[in-house]
Design a protein around this motif. Structure first.
Motif, mmCIF file in Angstrom:
data_model
loop_
_atom_site.group_PDB
_atom_site.id
_atom_site.type_symbol
_atom_site.label_atom_id
_atom_site.label_comp_id
_atom_site.label_asym_id
_atom_site.label_seq_id
_atom_site.Cartn_x
_atom_site.Cartn_y
_atom_site.Cartn_z
ATOM 1 N N LYS A 206 -9.346 -1.155 2.847
ATOM 2 C CA LYS A 206 -8.493 0.039 2.801
ATOM 3 C C LYS A 206 -9.037 1.101 1.841
ATOM 4 C CE LYS A 206 -4.930 -2.661 1.884
ATOM 5 N NZ LYS A 206 -5.042 -3.974 2.509
ATOM 6 N N VAL B 1 -8.388 2.029 7.322
ATOM 7 C CA VAL B 1 -9.286 0.952 6.895
ATOM 8 C C VAL B 1 -10.691 1.355 7.338
ATOM 9 C CG1 VAL B 1 -9.909 -1.481 7.221
ATOM 10 C CG2 VAL B 1 -7.491 -0.814 7.083
ATOM 11 N N THR C 274 0.837 -1.192 0.000
ATOM 12 C CA THR C 274 0.000 0.000 0.000
ATOM 13 C C THR C 274 0.875 1.246 0.000
ATOM 14 O OG1 THR C 274 -1.638 -1.197 1.237
ATOM 15 C CG2 THR C 274 -1.814 1.196 1.246
ATOM 16 N N TYR D 80 -1.773 0.829 10.492
ATOM 17 C CA TYR D 80 -3.160 0.771 10.029
ATOM 18 C C TYR D 80 -4.106 1.125 11.162
ATOM 19 C CZ TYR D 80 -1.744 -1.859 5.858
ATOM 20 O OH TYR D 80 -1.174 -2.237 4.678
#
Ligand code: C5P
Length: 150
Positions: free
Chosen positions: A57, A25, A2, A96
């Motif tokens: 995501k 997310v 990512t 995240y």
């Protein structure tokens, strides 16, 4: 991998967490007729068998609400309308964070098309019957407050 660039010209930058290197997310507390949708993960191995609020995501240029609508379409084959954000933000793996919106099912019957192998609609008293991912539990507790008592 990512993209984790911190370019201030990046149009997704303002949707990210306070730390610009953090990936957001989005997940949906999807309601239909007084029940909440739970999805059992089939992958990756370390998460398989645990239950979550479906989502994924943010892609570059997407708002969280757009990402949620796309993820629910891809993963479950349904159309859903985002509602309010459930207050809070929960850490996932390093880098995240999870943010959750309520969502109302507009059309379609959810099917586990991607990432999941089972779905269940849970009433408020059934919410503890599945093994939620730890990071999803606070959001599920908040989502439960918005379900009818039954
Ligand atoms: O579904 P996707 O792989 O895009 O999700 C990105 C990451 O967010 C995964 O590590 C997944 O386990 C996590 N996640 C989560 N809780 C959710 C949705 C996603 O922990 N409700």
């Amino acid at each position: 991998m990512t993209e984790r660039a911190t370019d201030p010209a990046d149009p997704t930058e303002h949707h990210r967490a306070t730390d610009p290197g953090v990936v957001v997310v989005v997940a949906g507390a999807v309601y239909d007729r007084g029940r909440l949708l739970a999805a059992r993960r089939s992958a990756p191995a370390e998460l398989a068998g645990r239950w979550e609020l479906p989502g994924g995501k943010l892609e570059p240029g997407e708002s969280p609400e757009e990402a949620l609508v796309r993820e629910l379409r891809e993963e479950l084959g349904v159309e859903a309308e985002p509602g309010e954000r459930i207050p809070g933000e929960w850490p996932l793996k390093p880098g995240y964070v999870l943010r959750v919106w309520t969502a109302r099912l507009l059309s379609g019957v959810p099917r586990p098309l991607e990432d999941h192998d089972e779905l269940r609609w849970l009433s408020r008293r059934e919410l503890d019957s599945v093994d939620w991912l730890d990071q999803d539990r606070p959001a599920v507790a908040e989502a439960a407050l918005r379900l009818p008592q039954a």
